[in-house]
Design an enzyme around this catalytic site. Sequence first.
Site, PDB file in Angstrom:
ATOM      1  N   SER A 762     -37.255 -69.968 -69.737  1.00 50.83           N
ATOM      2  CA  SER A 762     -36.979 -69.885 -71.168  1.00 50.83           C
ATOM      3  C   SER A 762     -36.095 -71.053 -71.613  1.00 50.83           C
ATOM      4  CB  SER A 762     -36.363 -68.523 -71.496  1.00 50.83           C
ATOM      5  OG  SER A 762     -36.408 -68.254 -72.867  1.00 50.83           O
ATOM      6  N   ASP A 836     -47.177 -64.602 -74.168  1.00 51.40           N
ATOM      7  CA  ASP A 836     -45.721 -64.642 -74.351  1.00 51.40           C
ATOM      8  C   ASP A 836     -45.348 -63.987 -75.674  1.00 51.40           C
ATOM      9  OD1 ASP A 836     -42.999 -65.433 -74.807  1.00 51.40           O
ATOM     10  OD2 ASP A 836     -43.284 -67.051 -73.366  1.00 51.40           O
ATOM     11  N   HIS A 870     -43.411 -62.952 -71.710  1.00 48.38           N
ATOM     12  CA  HIS A 870     -42.331 -63.915 -71.476  1.00 48.38           C
ATOM     13  C   HIS A 870     -41.793 -63.826 -70.047  1.00 48.38           C
ATOM     14  CE1 HIS A 870     -39.396 -66.809 -72.708  1.00 48.38           C
ATOM     15  NE2 HIS A 870     -38.386 -66.025 -72.377  1.00 48.38           N
TER      16      HIS A 870
END
Length: 938
Positions: A762, A836, A870
């Site tokens: 991330s 995601d 994610h």
Amino acid sequence: MSSLTILLQRACLRFALLPVPPLRAPLRPPRRPLGLPRRSAMSSSAASRLSHIVAAAGGAAGESSEPPAAAAAASGLAQEDDDLSSAMMGYRLPPKEIQDIVDAPPLPVLSFSPSKDKILFLKRRALPPLSDLAKPEEKLAGVRIDGYSNTRSRMSFYTGIGIHKLMDDGTLGPEKVVHGYPEGARINFVTWSQDGRHLSFSVRVDEEDNTSGKLRLWIADVESGEARPLFKSPEIYLNAIFDSFVWVNNSTLLVCTIPLSRGAPPQKPSVPSGPKIQSNETSNVVQVRTFQDLLKDEYDADLFDYYATSQLVLASFDGTVKPIGPPAVYTSIDPSPDDKYLMISSIHRPYSYIVPCGRFPKKVELWTVDGEFIRELCDLPLAEDIPIATSSVRKGKRSIYWRPDKPAMLYWVETQDGGDAKVEVSPRDIVYMENAEPINGEQPEILHKLDLRYAGTSWCDESLALVYESWYKTRKTRTWVISPDKKDVSPRILFDRSSEDVYSDPGSPMLRRTAMGTYVIAKVKKQDENTYILLNGMGATPEGNVPFLDLFDINTGSKERIWQSDKEKYYETVVALMSDKTDGELPLEKLKILTSKESKTENTQYYLQIWPEKKQVQITDFPHPYPQLASLYKEMIRYQRKDGVQLTATLYLPPGYDPSQDGPLPCLVWSYPGEFKSKDAAGQVRGSPNEFPGIGATSPLLWLARGFAILSGPTIPIIGEGDEEANDRYVEQLVTSAEAAAEEVVRRGVAHPDKIAVGGHSYGAFMTANLLAHAPHLFCCGIARSGAYNRTLTPFGFQNEDRTLWEATNTYVEMSPFMSANKIKKPILLIHGEQDNNSGTLTMQSDRFFNALKGHGALSRLVILPFESHGYSARESIMHVLWETDRWLQKYCLSGSSKTDSDSVADTENKTVSASGGGAPCEGPEAEGFSSMQRSLL
């Protein structure tokens, strides 16, 4: 009501690609204790040691005789045919030494009964198969829905429930297995009745075609372990899109069900009725972050209504079922402490195409427990215009809760600045309270006025409550002492400090259970007449965290340390108060607490600490989850970057490694940047050298088994002092922090200067790409997972940046590694979930960044994981990610081949790879989770 539970394998998240923990308030809203139902004394979540206390959860190799580095080199790429075509085909498995750790059976989750005399062992499976993720799902208004089961998609579950009695001496009685439900059942939302005699939980069984079964509500007798369906009719199913069910007394539950008359889902028109139109002809200023999974058209709105609409029913043990209220999109059902009223929250049209359902129009009503409407507490309009500035909030009433020390009194907060953090006003927030049914038209009473943003309340009784306020921009945080029902006592500030200053954190008040099943601040009685509470703190020091429990005089501020963690070998924390079976003040000599204890080499275990002798009794005896790494080396190290800022990191070395004999190792640096307002705060030590090194399924620590040194979580502080914006010097501070980390591991002789790789997830992936662009001399290669690389695609803010692209154009451009793709010459591996759901990190970010890299001949590889969001969850996906990562490290770090001219390999290496076997990357749809987490849902 649901009890909270302890996720014992805290390791799964502690090192598994998580950001640096957020800085905590000085006296933050207290940790929610075990067994705490939703009626809590605090009205806002607090960062805590127990971030893994949940109520629905996810889901041996011998040591090598060779030195670790030699063993890794010997294995090399044995699992891989290095022919590129082989590297582009299907799902792959990492080396066995990594597989064995990832496939270790998960530990159970614990849940204590309300009276703390019984413990549930909630059993879990290992990683789910990809087929679970491949089930159809609807992406609507920021929510991902399994239409077959009418619940959130990808919901993890338990596989079994065992009950143990907790004896007075701390030992566990024999296990009683809950039985009666179908074989292969998936269990969720396990909650205790208030008297602890029954359990409620949902059961679903997948169909033969692998589609999800609908959820049925079951109850179990705790003494016998016998379970049965609550509803006699087989046609009544749970609707668990938002709330699911709640106990209203010891024999009745309020349940969200699928309306019996619902029918088939709406069909998408083959021909649209018209164009998709959005309008701002009133010239409103509407700035929103990059949300995902939003509604796209009227059909989506109809589908959202179809799945999210519930019929509330009261269901009793005798089989009585009573529908109450009309069908609606109910998001929260909350009985009053005396069980006479219901606070019912719902959302309604008009919906929005630019914000998720947490910002849809929201109505909060008060009903009797039998479903009769009493009054409307608020009806908030659509909130598309919440400013992006940090600390901005929704207009109108918010944080509406039952006061836990009263039978039926409400409290809430209302903003005075229109919700805009940039507006200067005093007071900024006002906290109100009133009875459920005001008498003779009485108006709400002002409880407290605040100049910062309201951050929660901890209740005790009519003479004591703690109110918290904070302001992110300055990191200022305050704790007020108030006397809620005594008008002659003025509020006073108890603590006023910076939330970044962890060394001065006094801890959080411990909570106790009341006879109504709510939780309030525990008062402790000594020989004198003073008022004492218990403050449970992490005890941050320059040598690491040393948790403590203080007896605190609320009137004088004096404190006595009655318990503290061992400093030399162990890391211990206070988990919960166990001696709260009766109302009133707790005698100090009868105090009993639950603690956890762990070390660098010993797994976390749970203990009872019993006063006055402070006798310690061990409750659990969990085995080491990966004995092959039991003798790994761990050290918290301190070093300094060139501007004088003190930095810290955790250094891990493989078992059996001797730097004097084995020489420097290949090293993987894994981190996540954080923003600070002061150099002093940035340099403070967070964490403990004695914590057990938990290894999650995608943790960088897995490469200890491959002979790598791991530098985990080196602090990457981005500092903006005073009025300075931290991100205006992002690249400069990022590079100097990374330089200091790399130089330190080389100086220690544990890392080869030409074999240091960098990685992150991330915002850590964003960091990785920037470091390869701006500090190529430091790292041989990089691994970037689920990142965002072009900040012009998140123009209304990202992370903690609340300026827009047009307000800080240079900062957005300079921070974006996409804009520096031409500078990246070192090998970079990009991995992204195809679906995601995180705000800002669309799959498109990795896709377009890869194209930019490929366009400049960069040695790069893109892996798109089908069905993953994610974070990655399916076993096939995780194993493939580990294979890709190991291949990258072996090829471009261990072998040193990253020194090869990138232009010569660009044509063969910069291929797009799908984990399914080479398919084109798929742009991830936008997603945003509902603003509040479901009860009992991980």
